[in-house]
Design a protein around this motif. Structure first.
Motif, mmCIF file in Angstrom:
data_model
loop_
_atom_site.group_PDB
_atom_site.id
_atom_site.type_symbol
_atom_site.label_atom_id
_atom_site.label_comp_id
_atom_site.label_asym_id
_atom_site.label_seq_id
_atom_site.Cartn_x
_atom_site.Cartn_y
_atom_site.Cartn_z
ATOM 1 N N MET A 35 -8.361 -3.600 -9.732
ATOM 2 C CA MET A 35 -7.632 -4.858 -9.617
ATOM 3 C C MET A 35 -6.414 -4.870 -10.544
ATOM 4 O O MET A 35 -5.328 -5.333 -10.172
ATOM 5 N N GLY A 36 -6.602 -4.337 -11.759
ATOM 6 C CA GLY A 36 -5.511 -4.352 -12.721
ATOM 7 C C GLY A 36 -4.347 -3.489 -12.296
ATOM 8 O O GLY A 36 -3.186 -3.916 -12.343
ATOM 9 N N PHE A 37 -4.625 -2.252 -11.855
ATOM 10 C CA PHE A 37 -3.532 -1.341 -11.517
ATOM 11 C C PHE A 37 -3.265 -1.282 -10.017
ATOM 12 O O PHE A 37 -2.156 -1.545 -9.554
ATOM 13 N N LEU A 38 -4.288 -0.918 -9.201
ATOM 14 C CA LEU A 38 -4.063 -0.705 -7.770
ATOM 15 C C LEU A 38 -3.608 -1.971 -7.058
ATOM 16 O O LEU A 38 -2.805 -1.921 -6.117
ATOM 17 N N GLN A 39 -4.120 -3.130 -7.489
ATOM 18 C CA GLN A 39 -3.763 -4.373 -6.823
ATOM 19 C C GLN A 39 -2.566 -5.037 -7.492
ATOM 20 O O GLN A 39 -1.451 -5.032 -6.965
ATOM 21 N N ALA B 81 -0.427 -2.289 -2.521
ATOM 22 C CA ALA B 81 -1.167 -3.265 -3.318
ATOM 23 C C ALA B 81 -2.220 -3.976 -2.477
ATOM 24 O O ALA B 81 -3.322 -4.291 -2.958
ATOM 25 N N ALA B 82 -1.891 -4.237 -1.208
ATOM 26 C CA ALA B 82 -2.873 -4.845 -0.297
ATOM 27 C C ALA B 82 -4.060 -3.913 -0.110
ATOM 28 O O ALA B 82 -5.217 -4.357 -0.080
ATOM 29 N N ALA B 83 -3.794 -2.610 -0.012
ATOM 30 C CA ALA B 83 -4.883 -1.636 0.091
ATOM 31 C C ALA B 83 -5.697 -1.618 -1.201
ATOM 32 O O ALA B 83 -6.932 -1.502 -1.174
ATOM 33 N N VAL C 58 3.065 -10.132 3.173
ATOM 34 C CA VAL C 58 2.656 -8.738 3.344
ATOM 35 C C VAL C 58 1.305 -8.484 2.687
ATOM 36 O O VAL C 58 0.478 -7.719 3.208
ATOM 37 N N LEU C 59 1.047 -9.144 1.571
ATOM 38 C CA LEU C 59 -0.199 -8.907 0.842
ATOM 39 C C LEU C 59 -1.423 -9.321 1.649
ATOM 40 O O LEU C 59 -2.540 -8.847 1.383
#
Length: 298
Positions: free
Chosen positions: A70-74, A152-154, A94-95
């Motif tokens: 959540m912190g980095f990938l999202q 970020a959505a992924a 887009v998110l």
């Protein structure tokens, strides 16, 4: 759904929609990775109260994994994507493709086969995202920024699956605990990318406006918004609550157009219609046929 619960669901969508305006403004003062790190530092403050009373709401391996994803990938990738070229309102739209990435990853990891209408919804929504790429200049976006927001959505989908596997006792408490993990790699990345000198300069230049934005994105968006959402999911069925997420890009794009003068082009409107229709197909929202019903847990 009771009137005050209906109002609460709309309020959450508005809070989450305005969040993208707050991020857009905050990125003028703070480097994106430092911004995200400070967001999680503030969101972790309730742990000081929760720790002695409740303890961790899930095994530490899940808290650590969700904190990193959540912190980095999202959020880390989202903030960087917005910083390099995606306006707030467009990012809010887009998110929402996270719903489709969650379905795809759920199939790959848990074998949850998507229904035909969900596959159709994915196709419609991703057609809308592809449409945005036809004229990046008119929507004031860059190819790199748009790609990062999709990524970020992924990343959000990965967080969703980890949360499902964690089975936390209390989802709101989990949000506070994972906020302990997220700042560490984000601060390290910010130091590597921006440099300690730039971080120190940004921190010294924090104004009351920037502080207010940090409080909003950490407390109102994360704790208040997520807390209300978790409560509604306990009282009502997911099918009743989930459609209100469709209002997030509506509020996000509207607030951005009104407050940030973000262009609202015909291309962006067409993409928004396709994404929202795709989301509606994905959650089974059929006008005139869905009657919200409360669950037994009232």
């Amino acid at each position: 759904m009771r009137a005050h619960h209906l109002a609460a669901a709309v309020l959450v969508a508005a809070l989450w929609g305005f969040n993208f305006v707050a991020i857009d403004v905050g990125l003028d003062s703070l480097p994106p990775l430092l911004f995200v790190a400070l967001r999680f530092v503030l969101a972790a403050l309730p742990v000081a109260v929760l720790a002695p009373v409740y303890g961790p709401p899930a095994p530490w391996r899940y808290i650590a994994a969700i904190g990193l994803s959540m912190g980095f990938l999202q959020f880390g990738v989202l903030f960087v994507g917005m910083d390099v070229g995606v306006p707030g309102g467009l990012a809010s739209l887009v998110l929402q493709t996270q719903a489709f990435f969650t379905a795809i990853f759920g199939f790959l990891v848990f074998g949850e086969r998507p229904r035909p209408r969900q596959i159709a919804g994915m196709a419609v929504a991703f057609t809308g995202i592809a449409l945005l790429g036809l004229d990046l200049e008119s929507i004031a976006a860059t190819a790199l920024g748009l790609t990062l927001v999709v990524a970020a959505a992924a990343g959000w989908a990965v967080s969703n699956l980890l949360m499902k596997a964690a089975r936390p006792r209390n989802t709101l408490h989990l949000m506070c605990w994972i906020s302990l993990i997220a700042p560490v790699p984000l601060l390290a990345l910010s130091a590597a990318v921006d440099g300690p000198a730039a971080m120190a300069t940004a921190l010294r230049g924090v104004t009351l406006e920037t502080l207010g934005i940090l409080v909003y994105v950490a407390l109102f968006t994360t704790l208040v918004g997520f807390g209300i959402w978790a409560y509604l999911l306990r009282v009502y069925t997911a099918a009743t609550v989930a459609p209100f997420s469709l209002l997030v890009p509506v509020f996000g794009m509207s607030f951005s157009a009104l407050l940030l003068d973000e262009p609202f082009t015909a291309l962006k409107l067409a993409a928004a219609v396709l994404v929202i229709v795709g989301l509606a197909l994905n959650i089974g929202l059929v006008p005139g046929r869905i009657v919200p019903q409360r669950s037994a847990r009232t």
